[in-house]
Design an enzyme around this catalytic site. Structure first.
Site, short mmCIF file in Angstrom:
data_model
loop_
_atom_site.label_atom_id
_atom_site.label_comp_id
_atom_site.label_asym_id
_atom_site.label_seq_id
_atom_site.Cartn_x
_atom_site.Cartn_y
_atom_site.Cartn_z
CB CYS A 86 9.52 78.80 3.90
SG CYS A 86 10.58 77.98 2.70
CG HIS A 194 8.40 74.68 6.46
ND1 HIS A 194 7.46 75.44 5.81
CD2 HIS A 194 9.48 74.62 5.64
CE1 HIS A 194 7.94 75.82 4.64
NE2 HIS A 194 9.16 75.34 4.51
CD GLU A 196 4.54 75.37 7.86
OE1 GLU A 196 5.25 75.85 8.75
OE2 GLU A 196 4.83 75.44 6.64
#
Lengths: 225, 82
Positions: A86, A194, A196
């Protein structure tokens, strides 16, 4: 295996990344400051999402001059893995470690959604545990995720198999549905989605964990050879 | 001292999502003669350079290093002694 997560002023996904590495993956990680310049004890560098320096001027434009970034460039030049997620992707393009630019989404809205993606290249240190053309789902959360590069750059990205992830329903106007790319050498990854945030079932999906497992696998394979 | 006014805008070949959104807002306000609009950035900087050519060089250099993303933006500037 030790990962460094670099926190810039305005980063806000640094702790998520730390959690993904330590709690979901079960490896070691340090949250380090943007002023740190010694990256010698790390195997992988992670540049998190957020709004470094408030996105002033352009997303990632100021962070590229942070003291840690010189060391990140040297780390990348040594062939070790670097990931920008990002805002981290935006920083890597501004720093010239990846080609192209992330600009405003075509609909100028901030989009926060789970997005269906396709793994276009599974022969990278970041994707070797996925199948090629595997359909996965990861969250996106960005206002400036519209990947742009000129025609010549796009041609060379294709020729060198640098496009790693593509959107299946392009949400932001990115050229060629690009969601993530690697550098020519293949050791620097930038992606808007993302991983994560997708490392446990309770979060809504685990497709992101596979990315971190791929890095682990590639480092193990490298240390055996 | 020198004064530079620097104008940064999207390259013509690249869609400017903010400009497009502003254009459609203006059309909703019935400004139908607005054919196109581009949003850009405007910087004013004062320079303690020794000469106009030094100032000129600095302006070009700061545009390249930071103010302009040459992948998608273009710039022009005015420079004068003040």
């Amino acid at each position: 295996m030790r990962f460094a997560v670099i926190s810039f002023p305005g980063s806000n996904c640094d702790r998520d990344l730390y959690y993904a590495i330590v709690d979901s993956l079960g490896e070691q990680a340090d949250l380090i400051s943007y002023t740190s310049t010694d990256l010698s004890k790390y195997d992988t560098i992670l540049i998190p999402g957020g709004f470094s320096y408030g996105d002033y001027l352009r997303s990632g434009a100021i962070a590229k001059f942070a003291p840690a970034m010189k060391s990140v460039k040297a780390f990348a030049a040594s062939g070790r893995p670097v990931i920008g997620i990002c805002n981290g992707f935006q920083i890597l393009t501004e720093a010239g470690l990846l080609p192209g630019t992330l600009q405003h989404n075509t609909n100028i809205s901030f989009i926060s959604e789970w997005e269906p993606l396709e793994v276009v290249n599974n022969k990278t240190p970041f994707t070797n545990q996925y199948q090629v053309n595997q359909k996965i789902k990861l969250p996106i959360a960005h206002g400036d995720g519209n990947y742009y590069c000129d025609d010549d750059t796009l041609k060379s990205l294709k020729q060198n198999h640098q496009i790693v992830f593509k959107y299946r329903n392009n949400p932001n106007g990115s050229v060629d549905d690009i969601a993530g790319i690697v550098n020519r050498k293949g050791n620097v990854l930038g992606m808007m989605p993302h991983p994560e945030r997708a490392t446990e079932k309770i979060l809504g999906g685990q497709d992101g964990l596979t990315l971190f497992q791929s890095i682990l696998n590639s480092i193990k394979v490298r240390s055996l050879s | 001292m020198y004064l530079a006014k620097i104008y940064v805008s999207h390259k013509k070949s690249i869609l400017d999502p903010q400009g497009e959104a502003i254009k459609s807002a203006l059309h909703r306000l019935n400004y139908n003669d607005v054919n196109s609009i581009t949003q850009g950035k405007y910087f004013i900087t004062k320079l303690d350079s020794q000469s106009k050519s030094d100032a000129d060089q600095t302006v070009r250099s700061i545009c390249k290093d930071l103010l302009v993303n040459q992948n998608m933006e273009t710039y022009q500037y005015e420079l004068k002694e003040v």
